[in-house]
Design a protein around this motif. Structure first.
Motif, PDB file in Angstrom:
ATOM      1  N   ILE A   1     -23.570 -35.356   4.351  1.00 47.36           N
ATOM      2  CA  ILE A   1     -24.400 -36.221   3.519  1.00 47.36           C
ATOM      3  C   ILE A   1     -24.927 -37.403   4.320  1.00 47.36           C
ATOM      4  CG2 ILE A   1     -24.364 -37.802   1.546  1.00 47.36           C
ATOM      5  CD1 ILE A   1     -22.417 -35.860   0.198  1.00 47.36           C
ATOM      6  N   LEU A   2     -24.077 -38.015   5.127  1.00 47.75           N
ATOM      7  CA  LEU A   2     -24.512 -39.147   5.945  1.00 47.75           C
ATOM      8  C   LEU A   2     -25.594 -38.731   6.926  1.00 47.75           C
ATOM      9  CD1 LEU A   2     -21.075 -40.875   6.693  1.00 47.75           C
ATOM     10  CD2 LEU A   2     -22.852 -41.620   5.100  1.00 47.75           C
ATOM     11  N   ILE A   3     -25.460 -37.554   7.480  1.00 48.18           N
ATOM     12  CA  ILE A   3     -26.480 -37.074   8.421  1.00 48.18           C
ATOM     13  C   ILE A   3     -27.812 -36.873   7.707  1.00 48.18           C
ATOM     14  CG2 ILE A   3     -27.146 -35.138   9.894  1.00 48.18           C
ATOM     15  CD1 ILE A   3     -24.185 -34.800  10.590  1.00 48.18           C
ATOM     16  N   ILE A   4     -27.768 -36.265   6.504  1.00 40.72           N
ATOM     17  CA  ILE A   4     -29.004 -36.021   5.746  1.00 40.72           C
ATOM     18  C   ILE A   4     -29.675 -37.342   5.365  1.00 40.72           C
ATOM     19  CG2 ILE A   4     -29.926 -35.094   3.587  1.00 40.72           C
ATOM     20  CD1 ILE A   4     -27.800 -32.912   3.757  1.00 40.72           C
ATOM     21  N   LEU A   5     -28.872 -38.314   4.878  1.00 41.80           N
ATOM     22  CA  LEU A   5     -29.434 -39.618   4.516  1.00 41.80           C
ATOM     23  C   LEU A   5     -30.077 -40.307   5.717  1.00 41.80           C
ATOM     24  CD1 LEU A   5     -26.689 -41.026   2.098  1.00 41.80           C
ATOM     25  CD2 LEU A   5     -28.956 -40.155   1.495  1.00 41.80           C
ATOM     26  N   SER A   6     -29.433 -40.212   6.854  1.00 40.26           N
ATOM     27  CA  SER A   6     -29.996 -40.830   8.061  1.00 40.26           C
ATOM     28  C   SER A   6     -31.332 -40.196   8.422  1.00 40.26           C
ATOM     29  CB  SER A   6     -29.009 -40.684   9.227  1.00 40.26           C
ATOM     30  OG  SER A   6     -27.770 -41.307   8.927  1.00 40.26           O
ATOM     31  N   ILE A   7     -31.411 -38.876   8.291  1.00 42.04           N
ATOM     32  CA  ILE A   7     -32.665 -38.181   8.609  1.00 42.04           C
ATOM     33  C   ILE A   7     -33.765 -38.601   7.643  1.00 42.04           C
ATOM     34  CG2 ILE A   7     -33.779 -35.920   8.700  1.00 42.04           C
ATOM     35  CD1 ILE A   7     -31.107 -34.785   9.671  1.00 42.04           C
ATOM     36  N   VAL A   8     -33.425 -38.688   6.327  1.00 45.42           N
ATOM     37  CA  VAL A   8     -34.430 -39.075   5.321  1.00 45.42           C
ATOM     38  C   VAL A   8     -34.958 -40.478   5.597  1.00 45.42           C
ATOM     39  CG1 VAL A   8     -34.761 -39.587   2.882  1.00 45.42           C
ATOM     40  CG2 VAL A   8     -33.527 -37.523   3.550  1.00 45.42           C
ATOM     41  N   VAL A   9     -34.061 -41.410   5.882  1.00 45.75           N
ATOM     42  CA  VAL A   9     -34.481 -42.795   6.158  1.00 45.75           C
ATOM     43  C   VAL A   9     -35.373 -42.851   7.387  1.00 45.75           C
ATOM     44  CG1 VAL A   9     -33.655 -45.078   6.830  1.00 45.75           C
ATOM     45  CG2 VAL A   9     -32.480 -43.814   5.023  1.00 45.75           C
ATOM     46  N   MET A  10     -35.010 -42.126   8.423  1.00 43.86           N
ATOM     47  CA  MET A  10     -35.816 -42.130   9.635  1.00 43.86           C
ATOM     48  C   MET A  10     -37.200 -41.552   9.379  1.00 43.86           C
ATOM     49  SD  MET A  10     -32.957 -40.991  12.462  1.00 43.86           S
ATOM     50  CE  MET A  10     -34.187 -40.942  13.757  1.00 43.86           C
ATOM     51  N   VAL A  11     -37.274 -40.479   8.562  1.00 45.78           N
ATOM     52  CA  VAL A  11     -38.574 -39.877   8.248  1.00 45.78           C
ATOM     53  C   VAL A  11     -39.447 -40.863   7.477  1.00 45.78           C
ATOM     54  CG1 VAL A  11     -39.700 -38.059   6.906  1.00 45.78           C
ATOM     55  CG2 VAL A  11     -37.737 -37.507   8.338  1.00 45.78           C
ATOM     56  N   LYS A  12     -38.871 -41.555   6.492  1.00 42.08           N
ATOM     57  CA  LYS A  12     -39.644 -42.526   5.707  1.00 42.08           C
ATOM     58  C   LYS A  12     -40.160 -43.663   6.578  1.00 42.08           C
ATOM     59  CE  LYS A  12     -37.638 -41.747   1.128  1.00 42.08           C
ATOM     60  NZ  LYS A  12     -36.933 -42.364  -0.015  1.00 42.08           N
TER      61      LYS A  12
ATOM     62  N   ARG B   1     -43.054 -42.389   8.666  1.00 41.33           N
ATOM     63  CA  ARG B   1     -44.259 -42.211   7.859  1.00 41.33           C
ATOM     64  C   ARG B   1     -44.922 -43.548   7.560  1.00 41.33           C
ATOM     65  NH1 ARG B   1     -42.839 -37.621   3.261  1.00 41.33           N
ATOM     66  NH2 ARG B   1     -42.800 -35.819   4.698  1.00 41.33           N
ATOM     67  N   LYS B   2     -44.122 -44.545   7.206  1.00 44.57           N
ATOM     68  CA  LYS B   2     -44.682 -45.850   6.885  1.00 44.57           C
ATOM     69  C   LYS B   2     -45.380 -46.465   8.084  1.00 44.57           C
ATOM     70  CE  LYS B   2     -43.451 -50.253   4.744  1.00 44.57           C
ATOM     71  NZ  LYS B   2     -42.345 -51.049   4.149  1.00 44.57           N
ATOM     72  N   ARG B   3     -44.762 -46.349   9.235  1.00 47.44           N
ATOM     73  CA  ARG B   3     -45.382 -46.888  10.437  1.00 47.44           C
ATOM     74  C   ARG B   3     -46.676 -46.155  10.759  1.00 47.44           C
ATOM     75  NH1 ARG B   3     -40.181 -47.580  14.530  1.00 47.44           N
ATOM     76  NH2 ARG B   3     -39.174 -49.315  13.413  1.00 47.44           N
ATOM     77  N   ARG B   4     -46.687 -44.839  10.577  1.00 43.56           N
ATOM     78  CA  ARG B   4     -47.889 -44.063  10.855  1.00 43.56           C
ATOM     79  C   ARG B   4     -49.022 -44.439   9.903  1.00 43.56           C
ATOM     80  NH1 ARG B   4     -46.141 -39.426   9.666  1.00 43.56           N
ATOM     81  NH2 ARG B   4     -45.003 -39.093  11.616  1.00 43.56           N
ATOM     82  N   MET B   5     -48.690 -44.635   8.604  1.00 42.89           N
ATOM     83  CA  MET B   5     -49.705 -45.022   7.630  1.00 42.89           C
ATOM     84  C   MET B   5     -50.288 -46.393   7.947  1.00 42.89           C
ATOM     85  SD  MET B   5     -47.951 -43.679   4.097  1.00 42.89           S
ATOM     86  CE  MET B   5     -49.258 -44.400   3.107  1.00 42.89           C
ATOM     87  N   ASN B   6     -49.445 -47.343   8.294  1.00 41.47           N
ATOM     88  CA  ASN B   6     -49.945 -48.673   8.645  1.00 41.47           C
ATOM     89  C   ASN B   6     -50.855 -48.622   9.865  1.00 41.47           C
ATOM     90  OD1 ASN B   6     -48.477 -49.785   6.542  1.00 41.47           O
ATOM     91  ND2 ASN B   6     -46.707 -50.281   7.825  1.00 41.47           N
ATOM     92  N   ARG B   7     -50.491 -47.804  10.827  1.00 35.68           N
ATOM     93  CA  ARG B   7     -51.314 -47.675  12.016  1.00 35.68           C
ATOM     94  C   ARG B   7     -52.664 -47.038  11.705  1.00 35.68           C
ATOM     95  NH1 ARG B   7     -47.687 -45.774  14.786  1.00 35.68           N
ATOM     96  NH2 ARG B   7     -48.100 -43.538  14.609  1.00 35.68           N
TER      97      ARG B   7
END
Length: 244
Positions: free
Chosen positions: A166-177, A180-186
């Motif tokens: 579960i911790l691994i999955i949560l870490s992956i989700v946070v990193m993906v978000k 994505r946010k950085r890419r959208m701002n750019r």
């Protein structure tokens, strides 16, 4: 801990007084006190030695014997004299492998696919002519069944594995978000038109409204004055006509 360390040097000191008597010291053999092996696996029985005489393949002999837990005679397990001679009969037939190196003073053997009947004491005897005096090394072998995990241990492993997953999955989700946010701002920064950038010389919204109102008022005054001049001109023309 090495409890089977045998250091008995029987030096014949008579040679110091009587000519022709040679000094002789014993060989030292080292083995562990106890070895534990799992049923059906391979177990190494370690035996090392030291000698005051030069160690040569032609001068060293090694013998391993087995003493069972129940009273009875010792049983030959292995013998080395210039080459290995494993047991060719009895319980150890096909189960003994030479694992030593004489030149490195190693006389170890390996028992393959150990069985519960192998429980007992193993005796390692090394002789290096003329260094043939000394005690033997002894070690006890205890063969145990494979240890099975309890239900509590299995439950702990399952729960711990689930938490880690579960911790691994949560870490992956946070990193993906975050990515994505950085890419959208750019992307937004790259596609904003130049006219939409904030002009640092522009006035505030209240000032802009006031200026607009004043501009309209000024235009109205100019138009009114023009109309007045036209009316004055018409009146003068009318007066001139009357005079005529």
């Amino acid at each position: 801990m090495l409890s089977a360390v045998f250091r008995i040097c029987l030096c014949v000191l008579g040679g110091l007084a009587v000519p022709g008597v040679r000094h002789v010291c014993c060989i030292e053999i080292i083995t562990p006190a106890e070895v534990e092996g799992v049923n059906g696996t391979d177990v190494k029985l370690k035996c090392t030695f030291s000698s005051t005489s030069p160690v040569l393949l032609q001068s060293v002999t090694v013998s391993w014997n087995f003493r069972p837990l129940v009273p009875g005679p010792d049983e030959s397990v292995f013998y080395f004299d210039k080459e290995p001679y494993p047991a060719d009969q009895g319980r150890f037939k096909g189960h003994v492998l030479w694992s030593g190196d004489i030149l490195r003073k190693d006389a170890s053997i390996t028992l393959q696919d150990v069985l519960p009947t192998f429980n007992g004491t193993y005796i390692c005897q090394v002789r290096n002519r003329p260094d043939v005096h000394g005690s033997n090394g002894e070690l006890a072998l205890r063969v145990v069944d494979k240890v099975s995990l309890s239900q509590i241990s299995m439950l702990a492993i399952v729960v711990g594995g689930g938490i880690v997953l579960i911790l691994i999955i949560l870490s992956i989700v946070v990193m993906v978000k975050v990515c994505r946010k950085r890419r959208m701002n750019r992307d937004i920064e790259m596609h904003i038109p130049e006219e939409q950038w904030k002009d640092t010389t522009a006035c505030k919204s209240e000032e802009a409204i006031h200026l607009t109102f004043m501009s309209k008022k000024t235009e109205g005054s100019v138009d009114r004055s023009g109309d007045d001049e036209e009316e004055d001109g018409e009146e003068e023309d009318h007066d001139d006509g009357n005079d005529d």
